[in-house]
Structure formats: C-alpha cells, structure tokens
Design a protein around this motif. Sequence first.
Motif, PDB file in Angstrom:
ATOM      1  N   VAL A   1       0.756  -1.052   0.093  1.00 31.83           N
ATOM      2  CA  VAL A   1       0.012  -0.131   0.095  1.00 31.83           C
ATOM      3  C   VAL A   1       0.947   1.336   0.050  1.00 31.83           C
ATOM      4  CG1 VAL A   1      -1.855  -1.102   1.189  1.00 31.83           C
ATOM      5  CG2 VAL A   1      -0.238  -0.078   2.357  1.00 31.83           C
ATOM      6  N   ARG A   2       0.452   2.299  -0.593  1.00 30.27           N
ATOM      7  CA  ARG A   2       1.125   3.391  -0.591  1.00 30.27           C
ATOM      8  C   ARG A   2       0.543   4.366   0.423  1.00 30.27           C
ATOM      9  NH1 ARG A   2       2.223   6.981  -5.494  1.00 30.27           N
ATOM     10  NH2 ARG A   2       1.150   5.251  -6.560  1.00 30.27           N
ATOM     11  N   VAL A   3       1.799   4.727   1.311  1.00 27.84           N
ATOM     12  CA  VAL A   3       1.763   5.644   2.307  1.00 27.84           C
ATOM     13  C   VAL A   3       2.057   7.261   2.087  1.00 27.84           C
ATOM     14  CG1 VAL A   3       2.233   6.278   4.752  1.00 27.84           C
ATOM     15  CG2 VAL A   3       1.791   3.801   4.095  1.00 27.84           C
ATOM     16  N   ASP A   4       1.361   8.320   1.996  1.00 26.70           N
ATOM     17  CA  ASP A   4       1.568   9.570   1.873  1.00 26.70           C
ATOM     18  C   ASP A   4       2.726  10.059   2.672  1.00 26.70           C
ATOM     19  OD1 ASP A   4      -0.265   9.435  -0.092  1.00 26.70           O
ATOM     20  OD2 ASP A   4      -1.786  10.169   1.292  1.00 26.70           O
ATOM     21  N   GLY A   5       3.651  10.694   2.075  1.00 30.24           N
ATOM     22  CA  GLY A   5       4.498  11.444   2.928  1.00 30.24           C
ATOM     23  C   GLY A   5       4.175  12.666   3.896  1.00 30.24           C
ATOM     24  N   SER A   6       4.784  13.271   4.471  1.00 22.93           N
ATOM     25  CA  SER A   6       4.242  14.504   5.438  1.00 22.93           C
ATOM     26  C   SER A   6       4.182  15.534   4.684  1.00 22.93           C
ATOM     27  CB  SER A   6       4.955  14.291   6.773  1.00 22.93           C
ATOM     28  OG  SER A   6       6.570  14.641   6.539  1.00 22.93           O
ATOM     29  N   LYS A   7       3.598  16.578   5.086  1.00 25.66           N
ATOM     30  CA  LYS A   7       3.691  17.908   4.475  1.00 25.66           C
ATOM     31  C   LYS A   7       5.170  18.650   4.765  1.00 25.66           C
ATOM     32  CE  LYS A   7      -1.093  18.712   5.677  1.00 25.66           C
ATOM     33  NZ  LYS A   7      -1.965  19.398   6.409  1.00 25.66           N
ATOM     34  N   ASP A   8       6.109  18.059   5.348  1.00 27.87           N
ATOM     35  CA  ASP A   8       7.282  18.736   5.347  1.00 27.87           C
ATOM     36  C   ASP A   8       8.331  18.296   4.187  1.00 27.87           C
ATOM     37  OD1 ASP A   8       8.080  16.157   6.104  1.00 27.87           O
ATOM     38  OD2 ASP A   8       9.104  16.952   8.168  1.00 27.87           O
ATOM     39  N   GLY A   9       7.603  17.320   3.234  1.00 27.59           N
ATOM     40  CA  GLY A   9       8.437  17.275   2.378  1.00 27.59           C
ATOM     41  C   GLY A   9       8.905  15.616   2.403  1.00 27.59           C
ATOM     42  N   ALA A  10       8.705  14.821   3.074  1.00 25.46           N
ATOM     43  CA  ALA A  10       9.121  13.364   3.436  1.00 25.46           C
ATOM     44  C   ALA A  10       8.168  12.709   2.152  1.00 25.46           C
ATOM     45  CB  ALA A  10       8.398  12.914   4.421  1.00 25.46           C
ATOM     46  N   PRO A  11       8.854  11.952   1.198  1.00 29.53           N
ATOM     47  CA  PRO A  11       8.188  11.245  -0.020  1.00 29.53           C
ATOM     48  C   PRO A  11       7.515  10.071   0.523  1.00 29.53           C
ATOM     49  CG  PRO A  11      10.708  10.414   0.310  1.00 29.53           C
ATOM     50  CD  PRO A  11      10.352  11.470   1.420  1.00 29.53           C
ATOM     51  N   GLU A  12       6.682   9.764  -0.404  1.00 27.60           N
ATOM     52  CA  GLU A  12       5.657   8.508  -0.305  1.00 27.60           C
ATOM     53  C   GLU A  12       6.432   7.438  -0.291  1.00 27.60           C
ATOM     54  OE1 GLU A  12       2.944   9.247  -3.732  1.00 27.60           O
ATOM     55  OE2 GLU A  12       1.508  10.463  -2.385  1.00 27.60           O
TER      56      GLU A  12
ATOM     57  N   TRP B   1       6.077   2.631  -0.340  1.00 25.77           N
ATOM     58  CA  TRP B   1       5.181   1.379  -0.464  1.00 25.77           C
ATOM     59  C   TRP B   1       5.548   0.757   0.918  1.00 25.77           C
ATOM     60  CZ3 TRP B   1       1.858   1.335  -3.845  1.00 25.77           C
ATOM     61  CH2 TRP B   1       1.982   2.003  -5.308  1.00 25.77           C
ATOM     62  N   PHE B   2       4.417   0.113   1.479  1.00 30.50           N
ATOM     63  CA  PHE B   2       4.698  -0.558   2.685  1.00 30.50           C
ATOM     64  C   PHE B   2       3.616  -1.821   2.652  1.00 30.50           C
ATOM     65  CE2 PHE B   2       6.146   3.625   4.072  1.00 30.50           C
ATOM     66  CZ  PHE B   2       7.143   3.376   4.828  1.00 30.50           C
ATOM     67  N   CYS B   3       4.107  -2.971   3.548  1.00 30.96           N
ATOM     68  CA  CYS B   3       3.066  -3.912   3.846  1.00 30.96           C
ATOM     69  C   CYS B   3       1.646  -3.373   4.457  1.00 30.96           C
ATOM     70  CB  CYS B   3       3.691  -4.790   4.646  1.00 30.96           C
ATOM     71  SG  CYS B   3       5.187  -5.816   4.183  1.00 30.96           S
ATOM     72  N   PRO B   4       0.757  -3.861   4.044  1.00 28.72           N
ATOM     73  CA  PRO B   4      -0.642  -3.569   4.757  1.00 28.72           C
ATOM     74  C   PRO B   4      -0.548  -3.971   6.251  1.00 28.72           C
ATOM     75  CG  PRO B   4      -1.067  -5.427   3.407  1.00 28.72           C
ATOM     76  CD  PRO B   4       0.327  -5.190   3.039  1.00 28.72           C
ATOM     77  N   GLY B   5      -1.214  -3.327   6.963  1.00 27.42           N
ATOM     78  CA  GLY B   5      -1.001  -3.675   8.568  1.00 27.42           C
ATOM     79  C   GLY B   5      -0.050  -3.007   9.223  1.00 27.42           C
ATOM     80  N   ARG B   6       0.797  -3.702   9.946  1.00 23.43           N
ATOM     81  CA  ARG B   6       1.772  -3.150  10.804  1.00 23.43           C
ATOM     82  C   ARG B   6       2.725  -2.050  10.075  1.00 23.43           C
ATOM     83  NH1 ARG B   6       7.189  -4.648  12.970  1.00 23.43           N
ATOM     84  NH2 ARG B   6       7.358  -5.353  11.045  1.00 23.43           N
ATOM     85  N   CYS B   7       3.499  -2.380   9.330  1.00 20.07           N
ATOM     86  CA  CYS B   7       4.380  -1.463   8.487  1.00 20.07           C
ATOM     87  C   CYS B   7       3.598  -0.105   8.045  1.00 20.07           C
ATOM     88  CB  CYS B   7       5.149  -2.196   7.370  1.00 20.07           C
ATOM     89  SG  CYS B   7       6.163  -3.468   7.880  1.00 20.07           S
ATOM     90  N   ALA B   8       2.585  -0.379   7.405  1.00 17.67           N
ATOM     91  CA  ALA B   8       1.838   0.806   6.916  1.00 17.67           C
ATOM     92  C   ALA B   8       1.209   1.871   8.108  1.00 17.67           C
ATOM     93  CB  ALA B   8       0.509   0.542   6.130  1.00 17.67           C
ATOM     94  N   GLY B   9       1.026   1.037   9.211  1.00 21.15           N
ATOM     95  CA  GLY B   9       0.561   1.747  10.401  1.00 21.15           C
ATOM     96  C   GLY B   9       1.714   2.512  11.157  1.00 21.15           C
ATOM     97  N   ILE B  10       2.745   1.793  11.105  1.00 21.10           N
ATOM     98  CA  ILE B  10       3.940   2.540  11.743  1.00 21.10           C
ATOM     99  C   ILE B  10       4.273   3.882  10.893  1.00 21.10           C
ATOM    100  CG2 ILE B  10       6.363   2.499  12.119  1.00 21.10           C
ATOM    101  CD1 ILE B  10       5.835  -0.633  13.018  1.00 21.10           C
ATOM    102  N   ALA B  11       4.086   3.706   9.599  1.00 22.16           N
ATOM    103  CA  ALA B  11       4.449   4.880   8.678  1.00 22.16           C
ATOM    104  C   ALA B  11       3.411   5.755   8.729  1.00 22.16           C
ATOM    105  CB  ALA B  11       4.597   4.456   7.133  1.00 22.16           C
ATOM    106  N   ARG B  12       2.187   5.608   8.876  1.00 24.42           N
ATOM    107  CA  ARG B  12       1.186   6.533   9.014  1.00 24.42           C
ATOM    108  C   ARG B  12       1.351   7.259  10.439  1.00 24.42           C
ATOM    109  NH1 ARG B  12      -2.123   2.361   6.789  1.00 24.42           N
ATOM    110  NH2 ARG B  12      -2.389   2.949   4.548  1.00 24.42           N
TER     111      ARG B  12
END
Length: 94
Positions: A58-69, A71-82
Amino acid sequence: MPHLQRAADGRWLGNGGKERPARKAKAALIPSGEVVELCRAEGCGTPTTNPRPARHMVRVDGSKDGAPEHWFCPGRCAGIARARRDLRASGGIR
C-alpha cells in the motif's frame, strides 16, 4: 495494627512518627536491541518512485514537510509509517 501517619510534606511516617527512608528509584528499562522487529518483506519501505514491489503493498503518503511517499506492507508497517507521518506533521519528530 500499626497506625501510619503522614508528615507535613505528604511523606509517610513509620511507627513512632519516624520518617521512612526513601525508596530507591528503579532503573529505567531501556531496550538493548530493536524496539520494532524489522520487516522482511521484499520492497517494504521503498519509495513510490519505483513501481509497486508487490500486489499487496500500500502507498503511504509523505508528510507535509516534504517526506516522500513509500510502499509498505498492509497492517503493521503501513500503520507505523502513518503514525510517523502524523507525528512529523504535528512537530513530534524530525
């Protein structure tokens, strides 16, 4: 049954009105290794400038401060990234 009293500053007094020695503070528990187990899925955490590494990523958007988007595993990894993205947006981490 002994009667316990408090000193003027709120500390407990032992039998006979004598102050108890202060308890020793416990050492803080600091992990010696990784706090979160590393993900072993191929392509997890790669930038979205690359094609999707696997169909389930799944794609996790970057933050507004310029961090890039990324790809992460759904679930734990995507949750930590968000969570990290949201903390950056609120000024919690840099």
